[in-house]
Motif scaffolding. Structure first.
Motif, PDB file in Angstrom:
ATOM      1  N   LEU A 246       0.845  -1.183   0.000  1.00 21.40           N
ATOM      2  CA  LEU A 246       0.000   0.000   0.000  1.00 21.40           C
ATOM      3  C   LEU A 246       0.886   1.240   0.000  1.00 21.40           C
ATOM      4  CD1 LEU A 246      -2.602  -1.098   2.701  1.00 21.40           C
ATOM      5  CD2 LEU A 246      -2.856  -1.187   0.237  1.00 21.40           C
ATOM      6  N   THR A 247       1.620   1.445  -1.057  1.00 23.41           N
ATOM      7  CA  THR A 247       2.650   2.468  -1.078  1.00 23.41           C
ATOM      8  C   THR A 247       2.132   3.845  -0.696  1.00 23.41           C
ATOM      9  OG1 THR A 247       3.801   1.250  -2.793  1.00 23.41           O
ATOM     10  CG2 THR A 247       4.447   3.536  -2.465  1.00 23.41           C
ATOM     11  N   GLY A 248       1.107   4.349  -1.378  1.00 20.74           N
ATOM     12  CA  GLY A 248       0.625   5.692  -1.110  1.00 20.74           C
ATOM     13  C   GLY A 248       0.062   5.839   0.286  1.00 20.74           C
ATOM     14  N   ILE A 249      -0.920   4.986   0.642  1.00 20.98           N
ATOM     15  CA  ILE A 249      -1.526   5.038   1.963  1.00 20.98           C
ATOM     16  C   ILE A 249      -0.484   4.728   3.038  1.00 20.98           C
ATOM     17  CG2 ILE A 249      -3.181   3.910   3.497  1.00 20.98           C
ATOM     18  CD1 ILE A 249      -4.548   5.736   1.565  1.00 20.98           C
ATOM     19  N   GLY A 250       0.343   3.731   2.788  1.00 25.15           N
ATOM     20  CA  GLY A 250       1.375   3.368   3.757  1.00 25.15           C
ATOM     21  C   GLY A 250       2.341   4.505   4.014  1.00 25.15           C
ATOM     22  N   TYR A 251       2.714   5.206   2.956  1.00 23.71           N
ATOM     23  CA  TYR A 251       3.635   6.337   3.084  1.00 23.71           C
ATOM     24  C   TYR A 251       2.999   7.454   3.903  1.00 23.71           C
ATOM     25  CZ  TYR A 251       6.903  10.024   1.732  1.00 23.71           C
ATOM     26  OH  TYR A 251       7.816  11.053   1.750  1.00 23.71           O
ATOM     27  N   TYR A 252       1.714   7.691   3.653  1.00 29.22           N
ATOM     28  CA  TYR A 252       0.994   8.735   4.395  1.00 29.22           C
ATOM     29  C   TYR A 252       1.015   8.438   5.893  1.00 29.22           C
ATOM     30  CZ  TYR A 252      -2.759  11.691   6.142  1.00 29.22           C
ATOM     31  OH  TYR A 252      -3.482  12.594   6.882  1.00 29.22           O
ATOM     32  N   PHE A 253       0.680   7.211   6.269  1.00 33.16           N
ATOM     33  CA  PHE A 253       0.614   6.889   7.688  1.00 33.16           C
ATOM     34  C   PHE A 253       2.005   6.779   8.309  1.00 33.16           C
ATOM     35  CE2 PHE A 253      -3.764   5.728   6.657  1.00 33.16           C
ATOM     36  CZ  PHE A 253      -4.406   6.356   7.714  1.00 33.16           C
ATOM     37  N   PHE A 254       2.995   6.430   7.509  1.00 35.68           N
ATOM     38  CA  PHE A 254       4.361   6.409   8.012  1.00 35.68           C
ATOM     39  C   PHE A 254       4.787   7.817   8.432  1.00 35.68           C
ATOM     40  CE2 PHE A 254       8.939   6.939   7.232  1.00 35.68           C
ATOM     41  CZ  PHE A 254       9.435   6.013   8.125  1.00 35.68           C
ATOM     42  N   LYS A 255       4.361   8.811   7.658  1.00 35.49           N
ATOM     43  CA  LYS A 255       4.718  10.202   7.973  1.00 35.49           C
ATOM     44  C   LYS A 255       3.876  10.778   9.111  1.00 35.49           C
ATOM     45  CE  LYS A 255       4.087  12.127   3.995  1.00 35.49           C
ATOM     46  NZ  LYS A 255       4.030  13.234   3.003  1.00 35.49           N
ATOM     47  N   HIS A 256       2.576  10.483   9.123  1.00 34.10           N
ATOM     48  CA  HIS A 256       1.673  11.135  10.062  1.00 34.10           C
ATOM     49  C   HIS A 256       1.361  10.311  11.311  1.00 34.10           C
ATOM     50  CE1 HIS A 256       0.937  13.212   6.199  1.00 34.10           C
ATOM     51  NE2 HIS A 256       0.691  14.263   6.950  1.00 34.10           N
ATOM     52  N   SER A 257       1.368   9.000  11.186  1.00 35.30           N
ATOM     53  CA  SER A 257       1.075   8.124  12.335  1.00 35.30           C
ATOM     54  C   SER A 257       1.955   6.884  12.250  1.00 35.30           C
ATOM     55  CB  SER A 257      -0.412   7.727  12.344  1.00 35.30           C
ATOM     56  OG  SER A 257      -1.250   8.855  12.462  1.00 35.30           O
ATOM     57  N   PRO A 258       3.254   7.051  12.502  1.00 41.72           N
ATOM     58  CA  PRO A 258       4.192   5.924  12.324  1.00 41.72           C
ATOM     59  C   PRO A 258       3.927   4.734  13.221  1.00 41.72           C
ATOM     60  CG  PRO A 258       5.236   7.770  13.463  1.00 41.72           C
ATOM     61  CD  PRO A 258       3.920   8.271  12.960  1.00 41.72           C
ATOM     62  N   GLY A 259       3.115   4.905  14.269  1.00 40.51           N
ATOM     63  CA  GLY A 259       2.817   3.786  15.150  1.00 40.51           C
ATOM     64  C   GLY A 259       1.755   2.852  14.611  1.00 40.51           C
TER      65      GLY A 259
END
Length: 242
Positions: free
Chosen positions: A71-84
């Protein structure tokens, strides 16, 4: 050990995505006439096993996609904003789900999906608009579930209302948002304003500006700092109107 391996592999690939896959038996039957394509290939043929004639699995969450980079796009978003947060279930990534009407709501009202019925009862005008329906679904603590879908309106402004139903909760723990550009590194959430947050019902509304890409994603996150937290069940209906 598996988690350590994933972290090591993640660092090796310099990938921004953490993804944990959990199998799920959640499935939902809707008449073929009410549901356009969603899912495909081997997973689609599996979804039809055991279903009655004239029915398909409209939403099947879990055991579809996963692994690093799924899930590159969604995964990248949450990695930046909610890494937990890690990826829980994902659906419709290869074949997005389409919106349906609620002219014949028997597939909801006569189902055993308690929270879906609860969400349906919050819809004011059930004979207009188009809807994305996500039945009673399990979510683990500190994960997010993703469903990819398309809206039939291209380059038009669209109003939407998200109705999320569950057992009574802290509304900051379980939250649902719509994302644009879900497969790119330009993924962003659409701002919403709250209408209701009471007894497990959370209703938010927002507006989608004209988009060239009709692909969107709906994400439900379960954030908690309580180490004894257990999985929760929720259902969602999103109403779209021009």
């Amino acid at each position: 050990m598996k988690k350590l391996f994933c972290i090591a592999l993640l660092a090796f690939l310099i990938s921004p995505v953490f993804s944990a896959v959990t199998d799920s038996s959640n499935s939902f039957e809707i008449e073929v006439t009410q549901v356009p394509a969603g899912g495909g290939g081997e997973e689609s043929s599996k979804s039809h096993r055991g279903l009655s004639d004239g029915a398909v699995t409209a939403i099947t969450l879990g055991s579809i996609f996963g692994g690093l980079g799924a899930l590159t796009g969604i995964g990248y978003y949450f990695f930046k904003h909610s890494p937990g947060l890690t990826c829980g279930f994902a659906c419709g990534e290869k074949c997005p789900y389409q919106l349906i009407t609620l002219e014949n709501p028997d597939f909801i009202t006569k189902s055993k999906h308690t929270y879906l019925i609860k969400a349906y009862n919050e819809i004011e005008n059930k004979k207009t608009g188009k809807y994305l329906v996500i039945p009673d679904t399990s979510i683990e603590p500190n994960t997010y579930n993703t469903v990819y879908f398309e809206i039939p309106y291209e380059n038009e402004e669209v109003n939407f209302k998200i109705i999320q139903a569950s057992a009574p909760i802290n509304d900051k723990e379980l939250d649902t948002e719509i994302f644009i550009n879900p497969k790119t590194n330009f993924t962003s959430n659409i701002p919403t304003s709250g209408i209701k947050a009471q007894k497990g019902i959370i209703i938010k509304q927002g507006k989608i500006s004209p988009q060239k890409d009709k692909l969107f994603a709906i994400n439900t996150c379960y954030k908690t700092s309580n180490k004894t937290s257990v999985s929760k069940t929720y259902a969602i209906i999103i109403a779209f109107e021009k």
